[in-house]
Design an enzyme around this catalytic site. Structure first.
Site, PDB file in Angstrom:
ATOM      1  N   ASP A  22       1.034  -1.247   0.062  1.00 16.45           N
ATOM      2  CA  ASP A  22       0.146   0.057  -0.047  1.00 16.45           C
ATOM      3  C   ASP A  22       0.847   1.213  -0.200  1.00 16.45           C
ATOM      4  O   ASP A  22       2.091   1.160   0.211  1.00 16.45           O
ATOM      5  CB  ASP A  22      -1.026  -0.012   1.076  1.00 16.45           C
ATOM      6  CG  ASP A  22      -1.752   1.248   1.200  1.00 16.45           C
ATOM      7  OD1 ASP A  22      -2.426   1.559   0.351  1.00 16.45           O
ATOM      8  OD2 ASP A  22      -1.975   1.768   2.429  1.00 16.45           O
ATOM      9  N   ASP A  24       0.004   5.281   0.798  1.00 15.45           N
ATOM     10  CA  ASP A  24      -0.218   6.377   1.469  1.00 15.45           C
ATOM     11  C   ASP A  24      -0.295   5.634   2.807  1.00 15.45           C
ATOM     12  O   ASP A  24      -1.564   4.777   3.058  1.00 15.45           O
ATOM     13  CB  ASP A  24      -1.519   7.197   1.139  1.00 15.45           C
ATOM     14  CG  ASP A  24      -1.465   8.455   2.053  1.00 15.45           C
ATOM     15  OD1 ASP A  24      -0.649   8.793   2.858  1.00 15.45           O
ATOM     16  OD2 ASP A  24      -2.437   9.405   1.488  1.00 15.45           O
TER      17      ASP A  24
END
Length: 294
Positions: A22, A24
């Site tokens: 992932d 952010d």
């Protein structure tokens, strides 16, 4: 299991061929702050011959725009290593649904670019402020060429867009797609930034209809990654900061999971989390894996 030292990390790395990150809250926070050591951690894995891909529910940018952000923050990434929901939604429409009609998009211009790159036309991005009164809205023309309504993140979201989306979704045969249901964006601030899930909930409530969900933890995201990379789930790790998206995504698709604490999830939440949200491994930050570099 907490990844505490070189032996712990080495065991994970040695038994993994593919890492899905992932972005952010894992590699950076906000728009301009890399997580300390994240760039070096990614480069180290790549130097060890590991396949590294970047999997984000963010739909506001195209992959080309993402490349610019990665480069600005010191990451070396190729376009085909990025799986953001703008791209995956366009892929799903084109290659899974064989869709050829026009899209009404609640989303940003980068999202429209990914749709266009797949040969799909769309309307909707940009400002659409409130205009007239309810008597005027009832006379609003409906674009009969629209065959799908797609809801992503849209900083220009408005009541007019909501009216159009709900109306079009109720047209017979119209497809309703949402990129994700993330409730808020990671931010190191007392200010809460609402996420795409807030826009999706508004359209879903008005339309009285469930959307097809594309991003983590849902299947379309994994199908696109699997078909593009031919990864082996048994030797793949998903690294994320959200239990209800990243960890659940990994669990549902047979991947190992690492939860970091540089984003949304706090350690205190683990005690009350459902079993399917509990990760295989915990770490304070992805930068911790640099202990293996020495």
């Amino acid at each position: 299991m907490e990844l505490k030292d070189k032996q712990d990390w080495k065991s994970v790395i040695d038994n993994t061929d593919t890492f899905l990150f992932d972005c952010d809250g894992v590699l950076w926070t906000g728009n301009s702050d890399p997580v300390p050591g994240a760039q070096e951690a990614v480069r180290f894995l790549q130097s060890q011959g590991k396949a590294v891909y970047f999997v984000s529910n963010n739909s506001s940018q195209s992959r080309k725009e993402y490349i610019s952000k990665f480069q600005k923050l010191g990451f070396h990434v190729n376009e085909n290593e990025i799986f953001c929901t703008s791209y995956v939604t366009a892929y799903y429409l084109k290659h899974v649904l064989n869709f050829t009609q026009k899209v009404y998009l609640i989303g940003m211009e980068g999202f429209a670019q990914e749709l266009n790159a797949m040969g799909l036309s769309c309307i909707g991005p940009g400002n659409d402020p409130i205009n007239g009164t309810s008597s005027d809205w009832l006379k609003m023309p409906i674009d009969l060429e629209v065959g799908a309504v797609v809801v992503g993140f849209d900083s220009n979201f408005s009541y007019m867009k909501l009216i159009k989306a709900v109306t079009l979704v109720n047209k017979p045969g119209c497809i309703f797609i949402a990129t994700n249901e993330d409730s808020r964006l990671p931010a190191q601030s007392d200010v809460i930034i609402p996420g795409t899930g807030c826009f999706v909930a508004a359209v879903q409530c008005g339309a009285e209809r469930e959307p097809i969900l594309i991003g983590k933890p849902h299947k379309p995201m994994f199908m696109c990654i699997r078909d593009s990379t031919h990864l082996d789930p048994a030797r793949t790790v998903m690294v994320g900061d959200r239990m209800n998206t990243d960890v659940l995504f990994g669990k549902q698709n047979g991947l190992k999971t690492i939860l970091t604490f540089t984003g949304i999830t706090q350690r205190s939440e683990l005690a009350s989390a459902p079993e399917e949200w509990i990760p295989d491994y915990l770490c304070a930050s992805v930068g911790d894996l640099l202990v293996c570099r020495d």
